[in-house]
Design an enzyme around this catalytic site. Sequence first.
Site, PDB file in Angstrom:
ATOM      1  N   HIS A 127      47.929  35.639  36.525  1.00  0.00           N
ATOM      2  CA  HIS A 127      48.159  36.524  37.676  1.00  0.00           C
ATOM      3  C   HIS A 127      49.394  36.095  38.479  1.00  0.00           C
ATOM      4  CE1 HIS A 127      44.336  38.678  37.128  1.00  0.00           C
ATOM      5  NE2 HIS A 127      43.820  37.492  36.830  1.00  0.00           N
ATOM      6  N   ASN A 199      39.270  42.751  38.509  1.00  0.00           N
ATOM      7  CA  ASN A 199      40.291  43.281  37.607  1.00  0.00           C
ATOM      8  C   ASN A 199      40.186  44.793  37.537  1.00  0.00           C
ATOM      9  OD1 ASN A 199      41.328  40.736  36.844  1.00  0.00           O
ATOM     10  ND2 ASN A 199      39.819  40.516  35.213  1.00  0.00           N
ATOM     11  N   HIS A 391      39.302  33.243  46.288  1.00  0.00           N
ATOM     12  CA  HIS A 391      38.280  32.365  45.721  1.00  0.00           C
ATOM     13  C   HIS A 391      36.951  33.119  45.699  1.00  0.00           C
ATOM     14  CE1 HIS A 391      35.712  29.115  44.767  1.00  0.00           C
ATOM     15  NE2 HIS A 391      35.495  28.647  45.974  1.00  0.00           N
TER      16      HIS A 391
END
Length: 753
Positions: A127, A199, A391
């Site tokens: 990413h 995603n 996170h």
Amino acid sequence: MVQKKAAKATAKKATPRKRADSGATPGRPAPEPAAGVEPTRPREPLPPKPDQRGPDTLGPTGRPTGAPQAAVAQSGAYLTTAQGARLYDSDHSLKAGARGPVLLQDHHLREKITHFDHERIPERVVHARGAAAHGVFRGYGTAAKVTRAAFLAKGVETPVFVRFSTVLGSRGSADTVRDTRGFATKFYTGEGTFDLVGNNIPVFFIQDAIKFPDIIHAAKPHPDREIPQAQSAHDTFWDFVSLHTEATHHTLWNMSDRALPRSFRMMEGFGVHTFRLVNAKGATTLVKFHWKPKLGVHSLVWEEAQITNGMDPDFHRRDLADAIEAGAFPQWELGIQVFPDTPEQTFEGIDLLDPTKIVPEELAPVEPIGLMTLNANPTNYFAETEQVAFHPGHLVPGIDVTDDPLLAGRLFSYLDTQISRLGGPNFGQIPVNRPHAPVNDMLRDGMHQSAVHAGTAPYRPNSLDGGCPFLAGAETGAFIEVPVELAAARKVREAPASFDDHFSQPRLFWLSMTPVEREHIIAAYTFELSKCYEQSVKERALTVLANIDPQLCQEVATGLGLPAPAPAQPLGKPAPSPALSQVGGTWPLDGRVVGIVADSGSDLKGVRTVRDAVLKAGMVPLVIAPTGGTLGTGKNPVTVQRTFAATRSVEFDALLLAGTPGAAADAHGARDAKAGAPEPDGPDPRVVLLVEEAYRHGKAVGGWNDTSGIREAVGIEEDGPGTAFAGGPSAAFKGIARALGEHRAWDRFPSTL
């Protein structure tokens, strides 16, 4: 009471939707036009552009400072050192004479070069290539029955920062490669930061995080040559996914149109994992998170993506920023699929802890729980987009994790990688990462500590600091993990038997595609596998395809010049899921780009008419002409945004022709290879190429006046699918607007399937 207080704390006024100024074109680099010569009169730094804003101004421990955002930007009219000393020269090193050696005492040279040498931080392993925007999320209140999370309460508005990304490429790779896209959202709630890190594909390559280094090492460029960049078309990738068949489902999605989004604004997002929600009464529910774009889910065609990578490798990040600047704020609804929290953690025979599986929406509809609007671009890419740290373990009361083995590894990995990338454990104090809730964590010191902690007792229990900080209970908003009964079990390195099914859901996906989407999947597999060197890798990949569908396998095998193997196991007969297809339906036009082709002999009044109509419809008009500058004379000339030499069809969602422009002065191969050798009295070859590409890619094309020269050169029927050539400029605009609502004229793509 706690929930109400938290809800009020998260409330934030949403920025009202704005409309682009008439004739304005997104992409202006600065808030003021540049002067013709270098300005010499001292002045304060320019403010950000109207479409930009930075992180909210909070202290490193989450306390609002009340300072304007300008307070954290550079200030002063004069160039200074990092310590504020004004400089009279920054072009010449301090030397012993004009031709003498540079002196070691040049503190300004050393500071400037040292900082430059350390400007870059390690890029993300995955990413790395990303783009981001600020926005606001507004809860519908419909999630109250399943979660006590305050930011989902009705009417609560929560600031968000969203980062979109590709997975495989480096920071300098292209945007429109065939790849999975990241869709990570940071919610700055009054109960703490919640990160939904997902995603644009709802399943993953692997079921257990211990395999993550393997799939990424296989998908990254070959280690000896560092090629190919940002692509799956190479031996190591296909070697891995053909041997490790749990990757089959994700690989099939990656070979579909989902891997080539038209825009970040037209891309679904998925939380991938199953999460556990807890309501105010302590009852639990399992859910999967979905982001549904209001503009619909649309993709590029493969040739279009390839051209775009060369013509504009920044296509997706430019599209996002330009849309926000133009006032076409992208929106997504956040929804959840809801499942009973049973001991088996399955639903309709589908293992909810297996991240390679979906639950079809026909079995569990997606229930909308809130709306996200992105309404501001970052002020500084590095400070915000590059340094934002997500996170999955950033959770808030009411949202908890499950025993998904991939999620378990992510809970460790994301925290660990931020420490490496951002120089230590205090990455949460970087402005874009700062929580919008009070922080009293007793964590001290470390690299880049920017908080100045008071008190003498960073431990508990204590009496020297009056006992502060105190522990909270459920009634005072504490995050409490859901107590889950754990059955007695052996310590093993195994997976449940339900994880062994690697082909039923890929077959479901294939059977849910329309003929044109299946054609694209066949073409993708054929292209990608044809780039492999090892014949055995291609043959093994075909054995995987045979277990999905014989027709898919046969068509790809034919393209590779290889025999098609038979399936190694019986093929299932799942009911197709129409929700998986991107084809069908009509969608809003916000932010679409319409190219208007004209020259000095065109109907400029008609050009103005359609330009105004495009703007009124919430789209962006770009006039394309032989040269830059303006068309026409008098008080209202038409401003040109693109030239025949400097544009390609991939920039536009639709084209309108104001007649047939003849060959321009630079229409010859020595000046512009796209022009070739134009025919005498014929249309400009670059316009023919522009229209031919757009038509071939299924885009809406229309025009008025005499467009027959271009239509004949391209082979366009006057009343064919997605065309609008009958009538004047207003009729042409209305025709392409109708066609744009369906994204593409899919009837132009004949299928043999």
